[in-house]
Design a protein around this motif. Structure first.
Motif, PDB file in Angstrom:
ATOM      1  N   PRO A  62      14.554   9.174 -29.138  1.00  0.00           N
ATOM      2  CA  PRO A  62      14.111   8.131 -28.214  1.00  0.00           C
ATOM      3  C   PRO A  62      14.640   8.368 -26.805  1.00  0.00           C
ATOM      4  CG  PRO A  62      15.057   7.197 -30.231  1.00  0.00           C
ATOM      5  CD  PRO A  62      15.405   8.653 -30.217  1.00  0.00           C
ATOM      6  N   VAL A  63      13.784   8.147 -25.817  1.00  0.00           N
ATOM      7  CA  VAL A  63      14.153   8.261 -24.409  1.00  0.00           C
ATOM      8  C   VAL A  63      13.542   7.088 -23.648  1.00  0.00           C
ATOM      9  CG1 VAL A  63      14.295  10.786 -24.474  1.00  0.00           C
ATOM     10  CG2 VAL A  63      12.140   9.697 -23.823  1.00  0.00           C
ATOM     11  N   LEU A  64      14.083   6.821 -22.480  1.00  0.00           N
ATOM     12  CA  LEU A  64      13.535   5.761 -21.628  1.00  0.00           C
ATOM     13  C   LEU A  64      12.529   6.382 -20.670  1.00  0.00           C
ATOM     14  CD1 LEU A  64      13.519   2.809 -20.755  1.00  0.00           C
ATOM     15  CD2 LEU A  64      15.446   3.330 -19.223  1.00  0.00           C
ATOM     16  N   LEU A  65      11.245   6.187 -20.976  1.00  0.00           N
ATOM     17  CA  LEU A  65      10.188   6.783 -20.163  1.00  0.00           C
ATOM     18  C   LEU A  65      10.286   6.357 -18.703  1.00  0.00           C
ATOM     19  CD1 LEU A  65       7.555   8.358 -19.784  1.00  0.00           C
ATOM     20  CD2 LEU A  65       6.314   6.334 -20.596  1.00  0.00           C
ATOM     21  N   GLY A  66      10.623   5.088 -18.463  1.00  0.00           N
ATOM     22  CA  GLY A  66      10.714   4.611 -17.087  1.00  0.00           C
ATOM     23  C   GLY A  66      11.714   5.404 -16.264  1.00  0.00           C
ATOM     24  N   ALA A  67      12.832   5.797 -16.869  1.00  0.00           N
ATOM     25  CA  ALA A  67      13.844   6.577 -16.152  1.00  0.00           C
ATOM     26  C   ALA A  67      13.331   7.975 -15.844  1.00  0.00           C
ATOM     27  CB  ALA A  67      15.130   6.648 -16.972  1.00  0.00           C
ATOM     28  N   ILE A  68      12.564   8.554 -16.770  1.00  0.00           N
ATOM     29  CA  ILE A  68      11.987   9.887 -16.528  1.00  0.00           C
ATOM     30  C   ILE A  68      10.972   9.820 -15.402  1.00  0.00           C
ATOM     31  CG2 ILE A  68      10.554  11.702 -17.546  1.00  0.00           C
ATOM     32  CD1 ILE A  68      11.865  11.093 -20.237  1.00  0.00           C
ATOM     33  N   VAL A  69      10.129   8.798 -15.433  1.00  0.00           N
ATOM     34  CA  VAL A  69       9.118   8.629 -14.385  1.00  0.00           C
ATOM     35  C   VAL A  69       9.788   8.458 -13.028  1.00  0.00           C
ATOM     36  CG1 VAL A  69       7.335   7.053 -13.531  1.00  0.00           C
ATOM     37  CG2 VAL A  69       7.343   7.737 -15.938  1.00  0.00           C
ATOM     38  N   ARG A  70      10.815   7.612 -12.967  1.00  0.00           N
ATOM     39  CA  ARG A  70      11.509   7.381 -11.694  1.00  0.00           C
ATOM     40  C   ARG A  70      12.204   8.651 -11.204  1.00  0.00           C
ATOM     41  NH1 ARG A  70      12.776   2.599 -14.384  1.00  0.00           N
ATOM     42  NH2 ARG A  70      14.863   3.356 -14.920  1.00  0.00           N
ATOM     43  N   HIS A  71      12.774   9.420 -12.135  1.00  0.00           N
ATOM     44  CA  HIS A  71      13.453  10.659 -11.747  1.00  0.00           C
ATOM     45  C   HIS A  71      12.521  11.579 -10.979  1.00  0.00           C
ATOM     46  CE1 HIS A  71      16.058  14.215 -12.092  1.00  0.00           C
ATOM     47  NE2 HIS A  71      14.954  14.879 -12.399  1.00  0.00           N
ATOM     48  N   HIS A  72      11.273  11.641 -11.394  1.00  0.00           N
ATOM     49  CA  HIS A  72      10.305  12.545 -10.755  1.00  0.00           C
ATOM     50  C   HIS A  72       9.530  11.878  -9.611  1.00  0.00           C
ATOM     51  CE1 HIS A  72      10.864  15.866 -13.536  1.00  0.00           C
ATOM     52  NE2 HIS A  72      10.853  15.009 -14.535  1.00  0.00           N
TER      53      HIS A  72
ATOM     54  N   PRO B 289      14.968  -2.908 -25.841  1.00  0.00           N
ATOM     55  CA  PRO B 289      15.483  -3.386 -27.129  1.00  0.00           C
ATOM     56  C   PRO B 289      15.077  -2.492 -28.293  1.00  0.00           C
ATOM     57  CG  PRO B 289      14.683  -5.232 -25.835  1.00  0.00           C
ATOM     58  CD  PRO B 289      14.279  -3.989 -25.107  1.00  0.00           C
ATOM     59  N   HIS B 290      13.838  -2.033 -28.315  1.00  0.00           N
ATOM     60  CA  HIS B 290      13.393  -1.155 -29.395  1.00  0.00           C
ATOM     61  C   HIS B 290      14.103   0.201 -29.334  1.00  0.00           C
ATOM     62  CE1 HIS B 290       9.832  -3.923 -29.537  1.00  0.00           C
ATOM     63  NE2 HIS B 290      10.081  -3.780 -30.828  1.00  0.00           N
ATOM     64  N   LEU B 291      14.266   0.725 -28.124  1.00  0.00           N
ATOM     65  CA  LEU B 291      14.925   2.017 -27.981  1.00  0.00           C
ATOM     66  C   LEU B 291      16.389   1.939 -28.425  1.00  0.00           C
ATOM     67  CD1 LEU B 291      13.412   3.005 -24.533  1.00  0.00           C
ATOM     68  CD2 LEU B 291      12.966   4.165 -26.698  1.00  0.00           C
ATOM     69  N   ARG B 292      17.065   0.878 -28.025  1.00  0.00           N
ATOM     70  CA  ARG B 292      18.480   0.731 -28.413  1.00  0.00           C
ATOM     71  C   ARG B 292      18.612   0.458 -29.904  1.00  0.00           C
ATOM     72  NH1 ARG B 292      20.256  -2.794 -23.053  1.00  0.00           N
ATOM     73  NH2 ARG B 292      20.422  -1.006 -21.640  1.00  0.00           N
TER      74      ARG B 292
ATOM     75  N   ARG C  69      25.140   0.208 -36.108  1.00  0.00           N
ATOM     76  CA  ARG C  69      25.871  -0.181 -34.901  1.00  0.00           C
ATOM     77  C   ARG C  69      25.158  -1.331 -34.203  1.00  0.00           C
ATOM     78  NH1 ARG C  69      26.242   5.412 -31.778  1.00  0.00           N
ATOM     79  NH2 ARG C  69      24.158   5.630 -32.666  1.00  0.00           N
ATOM     80  N   ASP C  70      25.878  -2.012 -33.342  1.00  0.00           N
ATOM     81  CA  ASP C  70      25.314  -3.091 -32.536  1.00  0.00           C
ATOM     82  C   ASP C  70      24.426  -2.476 -31.455  1.00  0.00           C
ATOM     83  OD1 ASP C  70      25.014  -5.144 -30.455  1.00  0.00           O
ATOM     84  OD2 ASP C  70      26.544  -6.239 -31.542  1.00  0.00           O
ATOM     85  N   VAL C  71      23.257  -3.064 -31.246  1.00  0.00           N
ATOM     86  CA  VAL C  71      22.335  -2.518 -30.242  1.00  0.00           C
ATOM     87  C   VAL C  71      22.911  -2.594 -28.832  1.00  0.00           C
ATOM     88  CG1 VAL C  71      20.279  -2.996 -31.618  1.00  0.00           C
ATOM     89  CG2 VAL C  71      21.112  -4.726 -30.021  1.00  0.00           C
ATOM     90  N   ALA C  72      23.883  -3.487 -28.625  1.00  0.00           N
ATOM     91  CA  ALA C  72      24.502  -3.625 -27.303  1.00  0.00           C
ATOM     92  C   ALA C  72      25.741  -2.754 -27.132  1.00  0.00           C
ATOM     93  CB  ALA C  72      24.862  -5.085 -27.051  1.00  0.00           C
TER      94      ALA C  72
ATOM     95  N   LEU D 292      21.295   6.866 -25.685  1.00  0.00           N
ATOM     96  CA  LEU D 292      19.936   6.772 -25.163  1.00  0.00           C
ATOM     97  C   LEU D 292      19.847   7.463 -23.800  1.00  0.00           C
ATOM     98  CD1 LEU D 292      17.035   5.737 -25.269  1.00  0.00           C
ATOM     99  CD2 LEU D 292      17.860   3.550 -24.333  1.00  0.00           C
ATOM    100  N   LYS D 293      20.826   7.239 -22.953  1.00  0.00           N
ATOM    101  CA  LYS D 293      20.843   7.912 -21.652  1.00  0.00           C
ATOM    102  C   LYS D 293      20.989   9.421 -21.839  1.00  0.00           C
ATOM    103  CE  LYS D 293      23.012   7.872 -17.076  1.00  0.00           C
ATOM    104  NZ  LYS D 293      23.046   9.349 -16.948  1.00  0.00           N
TER     105      LYS D 293
END
Length: 212
Positions: free
Chosen positions: A37-47, A89-92, A139-142, A150-151
């Motif tokens: 799992p990755v955070l697509l929004g972070a990849i999009v912002r990176h580029h 939430p789903h990714l975590r 584990r706790d999602v938080a 995830l990062k």
């Protein structure tokens, strides 16, 4: 046997379709898969890009296209009640249920189908709690370590050249998008094309655009 790193975000309908179609697309081949799992929004912002849903005409086309692909492939797919939505939430949850940031196929299936089947609200807290009860994360999602993993997955995808999802990495080679599955299969089958100049030298030329 080749190993595939499959970078995914549950917000992406193309990642869902690729996940569902992967066994058929690679039928008869010997391979292993790590679902990351990755955070697509972070990849999009990176580029410095915009996500498809941020461009109204592209959003309209994307939704029509993925529903057509599901229809044509026989893959059940329904638009969620709202989209885009916040996938964190789903990714975590996925990472909290994972081993070192890699989820198994059952976990990926549960999460993808929660979003892309039934046409319900992916952000509904009661549905999320029910999903969490099914996956029973260790584990706790938080937990800070969950967020860090995830990062770490997201940073690793970017480091390997990913600019969106689904992204598949094999032997350090990146294959992007649902429509790259036939190309991925050819590589796994040992197609000699990938050892030639067309792969290695395709981008080895100057750009005529300013700043290129």
């Amino acid at each position: 046997m080749k190993h595939i790193d499959f970078y995914l975000d549950f917000i992406s309908p193309y990642a869902y379709l690729a996940f569902e179609h992967l066994p058929e697309a690679l039928a008869g081949l010997s391979y292993s898969v790590a679902y990351k799992p990755v955070l697509l929004g972070a990849i999009v912002r990176h580029h410095g890009h915009k996500a498809p849903a941020e461009v109204p005409s592209k959003r309209q086309w994307t939704y029509r296209h993925i529903l057509w692909l599901g229809h044509s492939l026989g893959v059940p797919i329904d638009m969620p009640a709202t989209h885009p939505y916040n996938p964190l939430p789903h990714l975590r949850l996925a990472v909290a249920a994972s081993q070192g940031g890699e989820i198994n196929r059952y976990q990926a299936e549960q999460l993808f189908r929660e979003v892309w089947r039934g046409g319900q609200d992916a952000s509904d807290p009661a549905r999320f709690d029910a999903l969490k009860a099914r996956l029973q994360p260790a584990r706790d999602v938080a937990d800070a370590a969950v967020k860090a993993e995830l990062k770490g997955n997201t940073d690793a995808a970017i480091a390997q050249g990913a600019f969106g999802v689904p992204a598949f990495v094999v032997d350090g080679r990146l294959f992007w998008g649902f429509d790259s599955l036939p190309m991925l299969r050819a590589y796994l089958e040992g197609d000699a094309w990938f050892a030639g100049a067309q792969w290695a030298g395709a981008d080895q030329r100057p750009s005529a655009l300013a700043g290129g």
